[in-house]
Write a protein that holds these residues in place. Structure first.
Motif, PDB file in Angstrom:
ATOM      1  N   VAL A  32     -24.126  17.943  24.166  1.00 39.15           N
ATOM      2  CA  VAL A  32     -24.413  19.370  23.998  1.00 39.15           C
ATOM      3  C   VAL A  32     -24.531  19.648  22.501  1.00 39.15           C
ATOM      4  O   VAL A  32     -23.540  19.557  21.777  1.00 39.15           O
ATOM      5  CB  VAL A  32     -23.290  20.230  24.614  1.00 39.15           C
ATOM      6  N   SER A  36     -26.321  25.482  20.667  1.00 37.15           N
ATOM      7  CA  SER A  36     -27.166  25.661  21.845  1.00 37.15           C
ATOM      8  C   SER A  36     -26.476  26.556  22.863  1.00 37.15           C
ATOM      9  O   SER A  36     -25.274  26.751  22.827  1.00 37.15           O
ATOM     10  CB  SER A  36     -27.475  24.302  22.486  1.00 37.15           C
ATOM     11  N   PHE A  38     -26.101  26.018  26.536  1.00 32.61           N
ATOM     12  CA  PHE A  38     -26.346  24.847  27.366  1.00 32.61           C
ATOM     13  C   PHE A  38     -26.034  25.152  28.818  1.00 32.61           C
ATOM     14  O   PHE A  38     -24.904  25.499  29.159  1.00 32.61           O
ATOM     15  CB  PHE A  38     -25.481  23.693  26.870  1.00 32.61           C
ATOM     16  N   THR A 193     -21.459  27.814  20.193  1.00 40.66           N
ATOM     17  CA  THR A 193     -22.121  27.039  21.229  1.00 40.66           C
ATOM     18  C   THR A 193     -21.602  27.505  22.577  1.00 40.66           C
ATOM     19  O   THR A 193     -20.395  27.683  22.746  1.00 40.66           O
ATOM     20  CB  THR A 193     -21.797  25.547  21.053  1.00 40.66           C
ATOM     21  N   PHE A 195     -21.469  26.710  26.623  1.00 43.37           N
ATOM     22  CA  PHE A 195     -21.670  25.728  27.689  1.00 43.37           C
ATOM     23  C   PHE A 195     -21.422  26.453  28.994  1.00 43.37           C
ATOM     24  O   PHE A 195     -20.315  26.903  29.281  1.00 43.37           O
ATOM     25  CB  PHE A 195     -20.676  24.579  27.509  1.00 43.37           C
ATOM     26  N   CYS A 208     -30.472  30.114  28.681  1.00 44.12           N
ATOM     27  CA  CYS A 208     -30.147  28.826  28.076  1.00 44.12           C
ATOM     28  C   CYS A 208     -31.289  28.244  27.265  1.00 44.12           C
ATOM     29  O   CYS A 208     -32.451  28.403  27.603  1.00 44.12           O
ATOM     30  CB  CYS A 208     -29.717  27.833  29.149  1.00 44.12           C
ATOM     31  N   HIS A 210     -30.867  24.876  26.407  1.00 47.03           N
ATOM     32  CA  HIS A 210     -30.804  23.511  26.903  1.00 47.03           C
ATOM     33  C   HIS A 210     -30.194  23.514  28.303  1.00 47.03           C
ATOM     34  O   HIS A 210     -29.502  24.462  28.661  1.00 47.03           O
ATOM     35  CB  HIS A 210     -29.929  22.630  26.007  1.00 47.03           C
ATOM     36  N   GLN A 222     -31.133  15.815  31.258  1.00 48.41           N
ATOM     37  CA  GLN A 222     -30.708  16.840  30.304  1.00 48.41           C
ATOM     38  C   GLN A 222     -31.783  16.983  29.238  1.00 48.41           C
ATOM     39  O   GLN A 222     -32.514  16.052  28.954  1.00 48.41           O
ATOM     40  CB  GLN A 222     -29.362  16.499  29.676  1.00 48.41           C
ATOM     41  N   GLU A 224     -34.118  20.222  26.633  1.00 47.35           N
ATOM     42  CA  GLU A 224     -34.386  21.635  26.396  1.00 47.35           C
ATOM     43  C   GLU A 224     -35.001  22.239  27.639  1.00 47.35           C
ATOM     44  O   GLU A 224     -35.787  21.599  28.330  1.00 47.35           O
ATOM     45  CB  GLU A 224     -35.345  21.785  25.211  1.00 47.35           C
TER      46      GLU A 224
ATOM     47  N   VAL B   8     -31.895  15.705  22.342  1.00 50.90           N
ATOM     48  CA  VAL B   8     -30.583  15.932  21.752  1.00 50.90           C
ATOM     49  C   VAL B   8     -30.674  15.855  20.239  1.00 50.90           C
ATOM     50  O   VAL B   8     -30.094  16.656  19.520  1.00 50.90           O
ATOM     51  CB  VAL B   8     -29.586  14.886  22.294  1.00 50.90           C
ATOM     52  N   GLY B  11     -32.148  18.954  18.969  1.00 55.17           N
ATOM     53  CA  GLY B  11     -31.194  20.037  19.179  1.00 55.17           C
ATOM     54  C   GLY B  11     -30.104  20.017  18.124  1.00 55.17           C
ATOM     55  O   GLY B  11     -29.683  21.061  17.639  1.00 55.17           O
TER      56      GLY B  11
END
Lengths: 316, 321
Positions: A32, A36, A38, A193, A195, A208, A210, A222, A224, B8, B11
């Motif tokens: 993560v 982001s 996520f 961040t 989650f 989101c 991601h 997983q 974007e 990732v 990101g």
């Protein structure tokens, strides 16, 4: 050892096997990125909550490991957890205490929270989730939505680097869901961040940046959100009284999976994408009377179906 | 999966520019004095925190209706005993030959109602109340789901357990005091007060008698330390508060029954209630301390064993509730 900031969450081979021998989570490699929002997606029972509990040090992994904010969990729990706000499987409250007393109790449990600013921080958190007026009521009489908000207020008692929200909109009405989404965006804009686990795809799609998808304890994908959605090709939809002709013309132009009902024809656009304006011109040239014409953007749900070959609501 | 890996990387570059791990949250949380990186601030905060969590524990124990009900029942027992003695022995100065300890002396001196009440409540009512509170301590939090939030706060499993135990010990003291004070008030209202005649025959002043009563209350409270630890341990074994309370009370009843079976005399000195009635030794002059000391030692042993067991359990268990 790490030059760039460590990911907010980084797991390697994270596995939890319960006593019966069945895997709740298996070989999870999840990353993560910092900053982001996520989305952690999966049907109920796919291992999302077990993963979250391992990340927060509530459950010991059977094998593999997790780093949260760059520190190993659960070993560094005391350093990490004060920087993490969490809402796990619904808010749990002391019904015989008021909303404010609940937050005071939880804040007092944090050894690094400053008691001198406790009252002010609790007040600010209550205001932030819109519970200022109800803060003196016993939590027992709160509605589910209010309890959920109080849980969020608890997660926001201090500025956090990471916010872990497990199904935060569960039990909320549409208005409550909108408010939560707004709050998540606000918190994310401050650099936290987020989650966010959910079994609701559109929720993830709306907030989101991601996403990761779990299915039966394993990570399916997983990345974007934009990229994941792009993975599923868009569809063309044409509304016309001349269905048979439209189907023929679209097939000639390379569309696949063409289907038709009463007055509507849909088909999957070929890759690389054809210019849809040309398709329209071709339809008209073939004498097809077009009432409506447009492309439907692929949703995360399409992506999910494409990836797993199953509907999203199928329990793992 | 390769797509995810690549993503990732981008990101991370696009991340909020957070500082490297270990550099502290200062860059992301401007204006927060309680950043975990400042040692002096967190050290003072820590001392205050311990009290904060402890105060919170006291609040959740003593703000409950259940606790109030338990204390209410405990307070009612001396009143009932006092009234019963008052009416049963009217015109019969000799009193009953049998019955709980010191009950025959109550009519002469209300202070003896304190001793009688503690003798009546110590075998069952007091430890049962303690068993309920101790059994609920961890299991109740697990049951309500609040345990997971305390742990992610993070309260720390060891700290939480010790705070819980300290709170149960406070309850032991409060419960004993409630019985003693209710007995004192009832005794003062229904019976004469005056110099106290001890078991060994001497007479001491009322002030001396009150001090002895206070000391006895202390010994009774210490007698509950063992069952408190046992209840705490049982409480870490389950997510059901009711099961934990019932188990603790069940163990108490079983042990009391075992203590009454003469054939089991070999094991009886190791049962936690074995020296409970030793508090009567404080009503002698000079007071005899050996049984009281043995009681304290036995309670300390039970506390050490079961708090350790509770710690071993709580610090290794998966919290899934």
């Amino acid at each position: 050892m790490d030059g760039p900031p460590a990911p907010a969450i980084d797991t390697r081979g994270l596995t939890k096997r319960f006593r019966g021998g069945q895997f709740a989570v298996r070989g999870l490699d999840l990353t993560v990125p910092r900053g982001s929002v996520f989305g952690f997606l999966g049907p109920n029972g796919s291992g999302k909550t077990t993963t979250i509990r391992m990340l927060l040090g509530l459950i010991e992994p059977t094998s593999g490991g997790a780093r949260v904010l760059g520190e190993p969990m659960p070993r560094a729990a005391r350093q990490v957890l004060p920087r993490v706000g969490a809402l796990i499987e619904g808010p749990a409250l002391y019904g015989f205490l008021t909303g404010r007393e609940n937050l005071l109790r939880y804040d007092a449990a944090d050894p690094t929270a400053d008691p001198a600013t406790r009252t002010a921080r609790v007040g600010a958190a209550l205001e932030r989730v819109g519970l200022g007026a109800a803060s003196a009521k016993k939590a027992r009489v709160y509605s589910l939505g209010m309890k959920q908000r109080l849980g969020l207020a608890r997660a926001l008692l201090r500025p956090r680097e990471l916010l872990v929200l497990d199904e935060p909109t569960n039990g909320l009405d549409p208005q409550g869901m909108r408010e939560i989404r707004t709050l998540v965006r606000e918190v994310a804009a401050e650099g936290t961040t987020v989650f966010l686990s959910s079994h609701l795809l559109d929720e993830i799609e709306q907030v989101c940046t991601h996403a990761a998808v779990m299915s039966r304890g394993e990570l399916v994908v997983q990345g974007e959100v934009a990229e994941l959605s792009a993975g599923a090709r868009g569809r063309l939809a044409v509304t016309t009284p001349d269905v048979a002709d439209a189907v023929r013309v679209l097939k000639e132009h390379g569309l696949t999976d063409v289907g038709a009902d009463a007055d509507r024809v849909t088909g999957e656009l070929p890759q690389p994408a054809a210019d849809v304006a040309e398709l329209n011109a071709a339809l008209v040239a073939a004498g097809v009377r077009v009432r409506a014409f447009g492309t439907e953007r692929a949703s995360l749900e399409d992506a999910f179906v494409a990836l797993t070959g199953e509907g999203f609501d199928v329990a793992g | 999966m390769s797509r995810a890996e690549a993503d990732v990387a981008t990101g991370t570059d696009a991340g909020a520019g957070a500082p490297a791990a270990g550099a502290g949250p200062a860059a992301e949380t401007p204006g927060t004095p309680e950043g975990s990186g400042t040692p002096t601030a967190s050290r003072t905060a820590r001392a205050l925190w311990s009290l904060g969590l402890f105060r919170g524990e006291l609040r959740i124990v003593f703000r409950r209706w259940r606790t109030a009900a338990l204390l209410g029942v405990l307070a009612a027992i001396p009143v009932l005993v006092g009234i019963a003695v008052k009416f049963q022995t009217r015109g019969d100065r000799q009193g009953a030959g049998d019955g709980p300890a010191f009950i025959a002396d109550v009519t002469n001196n209300g202070l003896f109602l304190v001793f009688t009440s503690l003798a009546v409540t110590l075998p069952f009512f007091l430890p049962m109340a303690v068993g309920v509170v101790a059994g609920d301590s961890v299991a109740g939090e697990a049951n309500a789901g609040t345990l997971r939030y305390l742990l992610v706060a993070p309260a720390g499993r060891t700290r939480l357990l010790l705070t819980k135990y300290a709170t149960v010990l406070v309850f032991c003291g409060v419960a004993t005091l409630v019985v003693a004070l209710a007995a004192l008030a009832t005794g003062a209202a229904l019976f004469p007060f005056g110099d106290v005649t001890l078991i060994s025959g001497q007479t001491v002043s009322l002030g001396d008698g009150l001090l002895r009563a206070l000391a006895i209350a202390g010994v009774v409270a210490v007698s509950l330390v063992g069952i408190a630890a046992l209840g705490l341990f049982v409480s870490t074994l389950t997510d059901s508060a009711i099961a934990a309370m019932a188990t603790t009370v069940g163990v108490l009843l079983t042990v009391q029954i075992l203590g009454a079976v003469p054939q089991l005399h070999a094991v009886q000195p190791y049962l936690f209630p074995h020296y409970w009635m030793s508090f009567a030794d404080l009503l002698r002059a000079p007071a005899i301390g050996s049984a009281i000391a043995r009681n304290a030692g036995l309670q300390a042993l039970y506390a050490a064993v079961f708090v350790s067991a509770a710690w071993a359990r709580l610090t290794t268990r998966d919290v899934t509730a």
